[in-house]
Scaffold this motif. Structure first.
Motif, PDB file in Angstrom:
ATOM      1  N   MET A  39       0.800  -1.227   0.000  1.00  0.00           N
ATOM      2  CA  MET A  39       0.000   0.000   0.000  1.00  0.00           C
ATOM      3  C   MET A  39       0.830   1.274   0.000  1.00  0.00           C
ATOM      4  SD  MET A  39      -2.853  -1.298   2.773  1.00  0.00           S
ATOM      5  CE  MET A  39      -3.717   0.254   2.857  1.00  0.00           C
ATOM      6  N   VAL A  40       2.104   1.205   0.410  1.00  0.00           N
ATOM      7  CA  VAL A  40       2.935   2.397   0.516  1.00  0.00           C
ATOM      8  C   VAL A  40       4.233   2.216  -0.265  1.00  0.00           C
ATOM      9  CG1 VAL A  40       2.021   3.118   2.762  1.00  0.00           C
ATOM     10  CG2 VAL A  40       4.029   1.626   2.674  1.00  0.00           C
ATOM     11  N   THR A  41       4.833   3.343  -0.558  1.00  0.00           N
ATOM     12  CA  THR A  41       6.118   3.379  -1.238  1.00  0.00           C
ATOM     13  C   THR A  41       6.922   4.537  -0.653  1.00  0.00           C
ATOM     14  OG1 THR A  41       7.188   3.422  -3.396  1.00  0.00           O
ATOM     15  CG2 THR A  41       5.264   4.857  -3.119  1.00  0.00           C
ATOM     16  N   ALA A  55       6.080   8.018   4.448  1.00  0.00           N
ATOM     17  CA  ALA A  55       5.887   7.156   3.286  1.00  0.00           C
ATOM     18  C   ALA A  55       4.872   7.847   2.384  1.00  0.00           C
ATOM     19  CB  ALA A  55       5.390   5.774   3.702  1.00  0.00           C
ATOM     20  N   THR A  56       4.604   7.256   1.244  1.00  0.00           N
ATOM     21  CA  THR A  56       3.612   7.785   0.306  1.00  0.00           C
ATOM     22  C   THR A  56       2.678   6.649  -0.081  1.00  0.00           C
ATOM     23  OG1 THR A  56       5.278   9.301  -0.565  1.00  0.00           O
ATOM     24  CG2 THR A  56       3.306   8.990  -1.902  1.00  0.00           C
ATOM     25  N   SER A  68      -3.878  12.328   3.410  1.00  0.00           N
ATOM     26  CA  SER A  68      -2.598  12.013   4.024  1.00  0.00           C
ATOM     27  C   SER A  68      -2.944  11.650   5.457  1.00  0.00           C
ATOM     28  CB  SER A  68      -1.661  13.215   3.972  1.00  0.00           C
ATOM     29  OG  SER A  68      -1.285  13.483   2.634  1.00  0.00           O
ATOM     30  N   THR A  69      -2.186  10.750   6.059  1.00  0.00           N
ATOM     31  CA  THR A  69      -2.594  10.166   7.323  1.00  0.00           C
ATOM     32  C   THR A  69      -1.418  10.062   8.285  1.00  0.00           C
ATOM     33  OG1 THR A  69      -4.216   8.852   6.113  1.00  0.00           O
ATOM     34  CG2 THR A  69      -3.705   8.140   8.348  1.00  0.00           C
ATOM     35  N   SER A  74       4.382   8.124  12.382  1.00  0.00           N
ATOM     36  CA  SER A  74       4.558   7.888  10.945  1.00  0.00           C
ATOM     37  C   SER A  74       3.514   8.671  10.170  1.00  0.00           C
ATOM     38  CB  SER A  74       4.421   6.397  10.626  1.00  0.00           C
ATOM     39  OG  SER A  74       5.420   5.662  11.272  1.00  0.00           O
ATOM     40  N   VAL A  75       3.941   9.208   9.041  1.00  0.00           N
ATOM     41  CA  VAL A  75       3.040   9.962   8.186  1.00  0.00           C
ATOM     42  C   VAL A  75       3.037   9.313   6.808  1.00  0.00           C
ATOM     43  CG1 VAL A  75       2.510  12.202   7.146  1.00  0.00           C
ATOM     44  CG2 VAL A  75       3.550  12.106   9.422  1.00  0.00           C
ATOM     45  N   VAL A  76       1.845   9.032   6.291  1.00  0.00           N
ATOM     46  CA  VAL A  76       1.706   8.521   4.937  1.00  0.00           C
ATOM     47  C   VAL A  76       1.036   9.619   4.119  1.00  0.00           C
ATOM     48  CG1 VAL A  76       0.887   6.668   3.458  1.00  0.00           C
ATOM     49  CG2 VAL A  76       1.419   6.186   5.860  1.00  0.00           C
TER      50      VAL A  76
END
Length: 173
Positions: A39-41, A55-56, A68-69, A74-76
């Motif tokens: 789900m993330v990169t 992460a993105t 964005s969460t 941690s921030v995605v």
């Protein structure tokens, strides 16, 4: 003078990191799960202070989840939110407020746990370890006030207000 400031900052950062460890671990576990699920990169050192991770969202997640969460420390980020430098900078400031809120939750969890140590060390540990979930009270409060579960949560309103007013930046002087 600079050396003294850095040493003082480290002297404050280490206890804060220890007290907010549940939020760091929670965020890392979320990112690990999201990573396993694809789900993330773009995992990277966070811009929200010491021991944060960014992460993105992958495009297939971003097409379904438009936010964005912040999860603990941690921030995605949503990739579209990073497309323009001005928007990316504003969003990073907003998410940094949430990271600081999670750090504060860790401190609160530790303070709430201290009296429990005399009754049940296990209960004290659980209260501290649950500190990343303290934002849930804001979601419930928003719903009980008749507002939107996300937008009207006080931690979210605070983050928007702090960025809009410039109060999210450290004090100068």
């Amino acid at each position: 003078m600079t050396h003294h400031i850095q040493r003082g900052s480290l002297a404050r950062a280490i206890p804060l990191a220890i007290l907010s460890a549940p939020s760091l671990v929670f965020g890392m576990l979320c990112l690990a799960l999201f990573g396993v699920l694809g789900m993330v990169t773009c995992l990277r050192v966070g811009k929200s202070g010491a021991w944060s991770i960014d992460a993105t969202w992958r495009p297939w997640v971003a097409s379904r989840w438009r936010y964005s969460t912040t999860l603990g420390l941690s921030v995605v980020y949503h990739p579209l939110h990073l497309a323009t430098p001005a928007r990316a900078e504003e969003l990073q400031r907003h998410e940094s407020v949430h990271v600081r809120q999670h750090q504060d939750h860790g401190v609160l969890g530790a303070l709430l746990a201290i009296p429990l140590l005399f009754i049940s060390p296990t209960a004290a540990l659980i209260v501290w370890l649950c500190s990343p979930l303290y934002s849930a009270a804001c979601w419930l409060g928003a719903v009980l006030r008749g507002g939107h579960v996300y937008r009207d949560a006080e931690h979210e309103r605070s983050a928007y207000g702090q960025v809009a007013s410039g109060w999210d930046r450290p004090w100068q002087g």
